[in-house]
Design a protein around this motif. Structure first.
Motif, mmCIF file in Angstrom:
data_model
loop_
_atom_site.group_PDB
_atom_site.id
_atom_site.type_symbol
_atom_site.label_atom_id
_atom_site.label_comp_id
_atom_site.label_asym_id
_atom_site.label_seq_id
_atom_site.Cartn_x
_atom_site.Cartn_y
_atom_site.Cartn_z
ATOM 1 N N LYS A 6 0.838 -1.188 0.000
ATOM 2 C CA LYS A 6 0.000 0.000 0.000
ATOM 3 C C LYS A 6 0.876 1.242 0.000
ATOM 4 O O LYS A 6 2.026 1.222 0.436
ATOM 5 C CB LYS A 6 -0.938 0.008 1.224
ATOM 6 C CG LYS A 6 -1.815 -1.224 1.286
ATOM 7 C CD LYS A 6 -2.657 -1.386 0.042
ATOM 8 C CE LYS A 6 -3.534 -2.611 0.102
ATOM 9 N NZ LYS A 6 -4.205 -2.885 -1.157
ATOM 10 N N ASP A 35 0.059 10.483 0.379
ATOM 11 C CA ASP A 35 -1.279 9.926 0.531
ATOM 12 C C ASP A 35 -2.329 10.945 0.102
ATOM 13 O O ASP A 35 -3.295 10.617 -0.549
ATOM 14 C CB ASP A 35 -1.526 9.522 1.986
ATOM 15 C CG ASP A 35 -0.873 8.198 2.332
ATOM 16 O OD1 ASP A 35 -0.805 7.350 1.441
ATOM 17 O OD2 ASP A 35 -0.435 8.038 3.478
ATOM 18 N N GLY A 131 -1.216 0.706 -4.421
ATOM 19 C CA GLY A 131 -2.389 1.400 -3.916
ATOM 20 C C GLY A 131 -2.806 2.554 -4.789
ATOM 21 O O GLY A 131 -3.436 3.502 -4.324
ATOM 22 N N PHE A 152 -8.552 -1.793 -6.494
ATOM 23 C CA PHE A 152 -8.004 -0.599 -7.122
ATOM 24 C C PHE A 152 -8.128 -0.580 -8.646
ATOM 25 O O PHE A 152 -7.780 0.411 -9.275
ATOM 26 C CB PHE A 152 -6.520 -0.426 -6.742
ATOM 27 C CG PHE A 152 -6.308 -0.004 -5.316
ATOM 28 C CD1 PHE A 152 -6.429 1.314 -4.949
ATOM 29 C CD2 PHE A 152 -6.014 -0.941 -4.340
ATOM 30 C CE1 PHE A 152 -6.236 1.718 -3.631
ATOM 31 C CE2 PHE A 152 -5.824 -0.568 -3.018
ATOM 32 C CZ PHE A 152 -5.941 0.774 -2.658
ATOM 33 N N ASN A 339 -6.556 10.757 -2.002
ATOM 34 C CA ASN A 339 -5.865 9.518 -1.654
ATOM 35 C C ASN A 339 -6.630 8.349 -2.279
ATOM 36 O O ASN A 339 -7.791 8.122 -1.947
ATOM 37 C CB ASN A 339 -5.813 9.357 -0.133
ATOM 38 C CG ASN A 339 -5.089 8.087 0.299
ATOM 39 O OD1 ASN A 339 -4.781 7.222 -0.514
ATOM 40 N ND2 ASN A 339 -4.821 7.975 1.582
ATOM 41 N N GLN A 341 -6.686 5.298 -1.708
ATOM 42 C CA GLN A 341 -7.247 4.354 -0.748
ATOM 43 C C GLN A 341 -8.601 4.832 -0.226
ATOM 44 O O GLN A 341 -9.421 4.026 0.206
ATOM 45 C CB GLN A 341 -6.268 4.139 0.404
ATOM 46 C CG GLN A 341 -4.988 3.458 -0.045
ATOM 47 C CD GLN A 341 -4.116 3.011 1.110
ATOM 48 O OE1 GLN A 341 -4.581 2.309 2.000
ATOM 49 N NE2 GLN A 341 -2.857 3.405 1.089
#
Length: 418
Positions: A6, A35, A131, A152, A339, A341
């Motif tokens: 990640k 991030d 990620g 993803f 970000n 994620q």
């Protein structure tokens, strides 16, 4: 084996440290992107050279147009979206993977591409393992539906599981009962051959041949001879650029559109195909038909894109790439974060079940007002499944007329049963 790595942001005074991109071939290093830095950064790996180079301009220009559209509406998260960082997939797995590494090293949040399923498979682990979101507007191989991508990977192009029923229906509707299927020996070719074979057999047709070939071959006499020996009344060719040579050989063998039904799919849908197959005599391809994810049915989008990129000739998969980029941007707005994620978790939900909207600006306003949105793209309703792909697709039926000109015959909606 996929390394599950990640993204992490490591800061030392004013400079970001280098971290190792585990899972990249040869252990290549990459700069770990932050991030969340408030700026949504796009990259792409699309064909600027190679056998699918004709698909590069519509996809690249569509991405640029999408970014301009976002910026005209005030940007994403209150910040302008910078120009996309580009890389060439070049029709070669090694080159595509190297391009992906370079684009990742630029600190992007999302990579658009690749155009070809095989090229995406060459670097999907690199991208999703870091990620970073990957979204393709033209990957159609069924392989991606259940691929372990950590949530993803997304695509706005429909799986060939959705295209195959329309192709089979087209062939059967023309009265053909004995059908030969040949395709590239890659995930795209094998996937569409297998799916179409099942649909044809379920409809009562006999599949006289279902075989793949080496797309890097320079001679296709052997596979064409197998087609002839199987005595079909129709043949479907699942190919890219090499398909021109295969069609040429079929015609020379007496298996052209004037003798039997000849069909193709999205990889052969090109205005230039007749002149490539029969230079100076494009009428030799008259009567050939095929299917492809619909790309030109949205008249307003086509008009706007051509005004943005006046030199653009081919439009295939441009709407799907525009929708990839727009969906990513709206997901970032919904997550209030650049970000991946965070915004990857919003990609599915914003395409279904909420208040309908069909432009970035309109959807962005609804999100700002706290509304749940349902983005209907320029390629049609996306309605992502939990796998991150369209649950239905608008498929174009195309044909080459008596002069060898490419024509759209109709479009059909195909819906997943799963």
């Amino acid at each position: 084996m996929k390394a599950s790595v990640k993204r992490s942001a490591i800061f030392a005074s004013a400079a970001a440290l280098l971290v190792t991109a585990i899972g990249a071939t040869g252990g290549a290093g990459a700069v770990a992107p932050a991030d969340e830095d408030g700026e949504l950064k796009f990259g792409y790996v699309l064909p600027e050279t190679g056998q699918l180079a004709f698909l590069g301009p519509p996809q690249i220009e569509a991405l640029k147009f999408a970014i301009q559209t976002m910026n005209d509406a005030g940007g994403v998260l209150g910040e302008p979206v910078p120009p996309a960082v580009g890389g060439d997939e070049a029709g070669q797995e090694a080159v595509a993977a190297q391009s992906a590494d370079r684009v990742l090293a630029a600190g992007v949040d999302v990579i658009i591409g690749a155009a070809a399923s095989g090229m995406s498979l060459a670097f999907i682990d690199r991208v999703t393992g870091e990620g970073v979101v990957q979204c393709s507007g033209s990957n159609t191989a069924p392989t991606f539906t259940d691929y372990d991508d950590g949530g993803f990977y997304f695509r706005t192009a429909p799986s060939d599981v959705l295209q195959a029923p329309v192709l089979a229906k087209l062939i059967r509707g023309d009265g053909h009962n004995r059908v030969a299927l040949i395709g590239r020996a890659d995930d795209y070719g094998k996937g569409l051959v297998d799916s179409t074979k099942k649909e044809l057999e379920d409809s009562g047709a006999t599949v006289t041949l279902a075989e793949t070939y080496d797309p890097k071959s320079t001679n296709f006499d052997q596979i064409v001879q197998k087609v002839k020996d199987s005595n079909p009344d129709a043949v479907a060719v699942i190919a890219f650029e090499e398909g021109a040579q295969i069609l040429q050989t079929l015609i020379e063998t007496g298996l052209g559109p004037q003798q039997i039904g000849v069909y193709g799919a999205d990889g052969l849908r090109s205005e230039e195909l007749p002149s490539l197959v029969a230079p100076g005599n494009p009428q030799r391809l008259a009567g050939m038909k095929g299917t492809a994810p619909a790309s030109a049915s949205n008249a307003q989008f086509v008009k706007d894109l051509k005004e943005f990129a006046p030199k653009l000739k081919e439009l295939q998969f441009a709407p799907q790439v525009f929708d990839c980029a727009t969906t990513v941007a709206l997901a970032a707005e919904q997550a209030k974060s650049d970000n991946p994620q965070d915004f990857a978790k919003e990609m599915v939900g914003i395409t279904k079940g909420g208040e309908k909207c069909n432009t970035f600006a309109a959807c962005k306003k609804l999100i700002a007002a706290g509304k749940d949105i349902d983005y209907d793209g320029v390629s049609g309703p996306l309605d992502f499944t939990d796998k991150g792909e369209p649950g239905q697709a608008t498929i174009e039926v195309y044909a080459y007329d008596s002069q060898g000109k490419l024509q759209t015959v109709r479009t059909e909606v195909s819906t997943s049963q799963g």
